[in-house]
Motif scaffolding. Sequence first.
Motif, PDB file in Angstrom:
ATOM      1  N   LEU A  30       0.824  -1.212   0.000  1.00 26.36           N
ATOM      2  CA  LEU A  30       0.000   0.000   0.000  1.00 26.36           C
ATOM      3  C   LEU A  30       0.859   1.264   0.000  1.00 26.36           C
ATOM      4  O   LEU A  30       0.533   2.240  -0.678  1.00 26.36           O
ATOM      5  N   ALA A  31       1.960   1.241   0.742  1.00 27.84           N
ATOM      6  CA  ALA A  31       2.861   2.398   0.759  1.00 27.84           C
ATOM      7  C   ALA A  31       3.502   2.604  -0.617  1.00 27.84           C
ATOM      8  O   ALA A  31       3.628   3.749  -1.092  1.00 27.84           O
ATOM      9  N   ALA A  32       3.896   1.517  -1.277  1.00 31.53           N
ATOM     10  CA  ALA A  32       4.489   1.629  -2.616  1.00 31.53           C
ATOM     11  C   ALA A  32       3.472   2.168  -3.612  1.00 31.53           C
ATOM     12  O   ALA A  32       3.806   3.017  -4.449  1.00 31.53           O
ATOM     13  N   LEU A  33       2.234   1.686  -3.528  1.00 32.66           N
ATOM     14  CA  LEU A  33       1.189   2.201  -4.421  1.00 32.66           C
ATOM     15  C   LEU A  33       0.926   3.680  -4.181  1.00 32.66           C
ATOM     16  O   LEU A  33       0.795   4.456  -5.128  1.00 32.66           O
ATOM     17  N   ALA A  34       0.850   4.077  -2.913  1.00 29.25           N
ATOM     18  CA  ALA A  34       0.609   5.493  -2.589  1.00 29.25           C
ATOM     19  C   ALA A  34       1.748   6.365  -3.096  1.00 29.25           C
ATOM     20  O   ALA A  34       1.512   7.435  -3.685  1.00 29.25           O
ATOM     21  N   LEU A  35       2.980   5.931  -2.887  1.00 34.16           N
ATOM     22  CA  LEU A  35       4.136   6.695  -3.358  1.00 34.16           C
ATOM     23  C   LEU A  35       4.147   6.793  -4.887  1.00 34.16           C
ATOM     24  O   LEU A  35       4.398   7.867  -5.449  1.00 34.16           O
ATOM     25  N   ALA A  36       3.874   5.690  -5.555  1.00 33.25           N
ATOM     26  CA  ALA A  36       3.873   5.698  -7.013  1.00 33.25           C
ATOM     27  C   ALA A  36       2.765   6.597  -7.558  1.00 33.25           C
ATOM     28  O   ALA A  36       2.980   7.344  -8.514  1.00 33.25           O
ATOM     29  N   LEU A  37       1.583   6.534  -6.960  1.00 32.40           N
ATOM     30  CA  LEU A  37       0.489   7.402  -7.415  1.00 32.40           C
ATOM     31  C   LEU A  37       0.810   8.872  -7.167  1.00 32.40           C
ATOM     32  O   LEU A  37       0.511   9.729  -8.000  1.00 32.40           O
ATOM     33  N   PHE A  38       1.450   9.161  -6.022  1.00 34.11           N
ATOM     34  CA  PHE A  38       1.864  10.539  -5.746  1.00 34.11           C
ATOM     35  C   PHE A  38       2.865  11.017  -6.795  1.00 34.11           C
ATOM     36  O   PHE A  38       2.741  12.114  -7.342  1.00 34.11           O
ATOM     37  N   PHE A  39       3.897  10.205  -7.059  1.00 31.58           N
ATOM     38  CA  PHE A  39       4.892  10.597  -8.056  1.00 31.58           C
ATOM     39  C   PHE A  39       4.267  10.794  -9.426  1.00 31.58           C
ATOM     40  O   PHE A  39       4.569  11.757 -10.128  1.00 31.58           O
ATOM     41  N   ARG A  40       3.378   9.878  -9.809  1.00 32.55           N
ATOM     42  CA  ARG A  40       2.811   9.965 -11.157  1.00 32.55           C
ATOM     43  C   ARG A  40       1.920  11.187 -11.324  1.00 32.55           C
ATOM     44  O   ARG A  40       2.048  11.929 -12.290  1.00 32.55           O
ATOM     45  N   TYR A  41       0.977  11.365 -10.393  1.00 35.63           N
ATOM     46  CA  TYR A  41      -0.036  12.403 -10.605  1.00 35.63           C
ATOM     47  C   TYR A  41       0.315  13.758  -9.996  1.00 35.63           C
ATOM     48  O   TYR A  41      -0.150  14.778 -10.487  1.00 35.63           O
ATOM     49  N   LEU A 100       7.596  -7.288  -4.748  1.00 34.16           N
ATOM     50  CA  LEU A 100       6.257  -6.706  -4.696  1.00 34.16           C
ATOM     51  C   LEU A 100       6.307  -5.179  -4.758  1.00 34.16           C
ATOM     52  O   LEU A 100       5.585  -4.554  -5.531  1.00 34.16           O
ATOM     53  N   VAL A 101       7.182  -4.574  -3.965  1.00 35.33           N
ATOM     54  CA  VAL A 101       7.285  -3.110  -3.931  1.00 35.33           C
ATOM     55  C   VAL A 101       7.698  -2.560  -5.297  1.00 35.33           C
ATOM     56  O   VAL A 101       7.066  -1.644  -5.828  1.00 35.33           O
ATOM     57  N   PHE A 102       8.738  -3.120  -5.887  1.00 36.35           N
ATOM     58  CA  PHE A 102       9.208  -2.596  -7.178  1.00 36.35           C
ATOM     59  C   PHE A 102       8.243  -2.912  -8.313  1.00 36.35           C
ATOM     60  O   PHE A 102       8.108  -2.130  -9.246  1.00 36.35           O
ATOM     61  N   ALA A 103       7.557  -4.043  -8.235  1.00 37.19           N
ATOM     62  CA  ALA A 103       6.559  -4.352  -9.268  1.00 37.19           C
ATOM     63  C   ALA A 103       5.386  -3.383  -9.188  1.00 37.19           C
ATOM     64  O   ALA A 103       4.893  -2.916 -10.219  1.00 37.19           O
ATOM     65  N   LEU A 104       4.944  -3.048  -7.987  1.00 40.90           N
ATOM     66  CA  LEU A 104       3.851  -2.088  -7.857  1.00 40.90           C
ATOM     67  C   LEU A 104       4.282  -0.698  -8.296  1.00 40.90           C
ATOM     68  O   LEU A 104       3.516   0.019  -8.955  1.00 40.90           O
ATOM     69  N   LEU A 105       5.502  -0.296  -7.954  1.00 44.40           N
ATOM     70  CA  LEU A 105       6.025   0.980  -8.458  1.00 44.40           C
ATOM     71  C   LEU A 105       6.070   0.972  -9.985  1.00 44.40           C
ATOM     72  O   LEU A 105       5.686   1.940 -10.634  1.00 44.40           O
ATOM     73  N   GLY A 106       6.533  -0.125 -10.561  1.00 38.88           N
ATOM     74  CA  GLY A 106       6.635  -0.217 -12.005  1.00 38.88           C
ATOM     75  C   GLY A 106       5.292  -0.227 -12.704  1.00 38.88           C
ATOM     76  O   GLY A 106       5.147   0.328 -13.795  1.00 38.88           O
ATOM     77  N   LEU A 107       4.289  -0.868 -12.089  1.00 34.01           N
ATOM     78  CA  LEU A 107       2.965  -0.893 -12.713  1.00 34.01           C
ATOM     79  C   LEU A 107       2.369   0.497 -12.832  1.00 34.01           C
ATOM     80  O   LEU A 107       1.729   0.829 -13.827  1.00 34.01           O
ATOM     81  N   VAL A 108       2.587   1.325 -11.830  1.00 34.43           N
ATOM     82  CA  VAL A 108       2.030   2.676 -11.862  1.00 34.43           C
ATOM     83  C   VAL A 108       2.929   3.623 -12.653  1.00 34.43           C
ATOM     84  O   VAL A 108       2.438   4.526 -13.331  1.00 34.43           O
ATOM     85  N   LEU A 109       4.231   3.391 -12.603  1.00 35.23           N
ATOM     86  CA  LEU A 109       5.185   4.311 -13.240  1.00 35.23           C
ATOM     87  C   LEU A 109       5.700   3.788 -14.580  1.00 35.23           C
ATOM     88  O   LEU A 109       6.901   3.827 -14.852  1.00 35.23           O
ATOM     89  N   TYR A 110       4.815   3.286 -15.418  1.00 38.12           N
ATOM     90  CA  TYR A 110       5.078   3.042 -16.833  1.00 38.12           C
ATOM     91  C   TYR A 110       5.988   1.867 -17.172  1.00 38.12           C
ATOM     92  O   TYR A 110       6.372   1.732 -18.327  1.00 38.12           O
TER      93      TYR A 110
END
Length: 134
Positions: A30-41, A100-110
Amino acid sequence: MKSNQLTDSNARALFVPSKRDAAMLATLGLAALALALFFRYAVIQNTPLALSCEAGEESLICHVRLAVILLFTWNVFGVVAMVAAIQLWRPNVTAFGIGLVFALLGLVLYNTRLSALAIALLVLSLARPAPEAR
């Protein structure tokens, strides 16, 4: 009938994280998803911020934006997730969490291709036998 009994007694338990590990993995995910969404948007796709950074503003957020853009341009998130997903052969919670963390970051960040493959390998690792205790 006897061969079925031998097969059942020789079967090892599957790799399943403990409740504590599962809670930690869920929190990290959840933290990785939140960070990735913050960075993206809020950082990468924010037009006024992008224009000011491209105009030459020297701020910390512009440097972070550039670093994240370079990381996903070089497929770093997907590659690290794939390297950590190699734990499929000898599953452990630490490598599973990193993947898991890097895969979730990668899914949101292209970095969707490698990250999706890493997620699939991580799910498959849950069907693998747990490593033997030493």
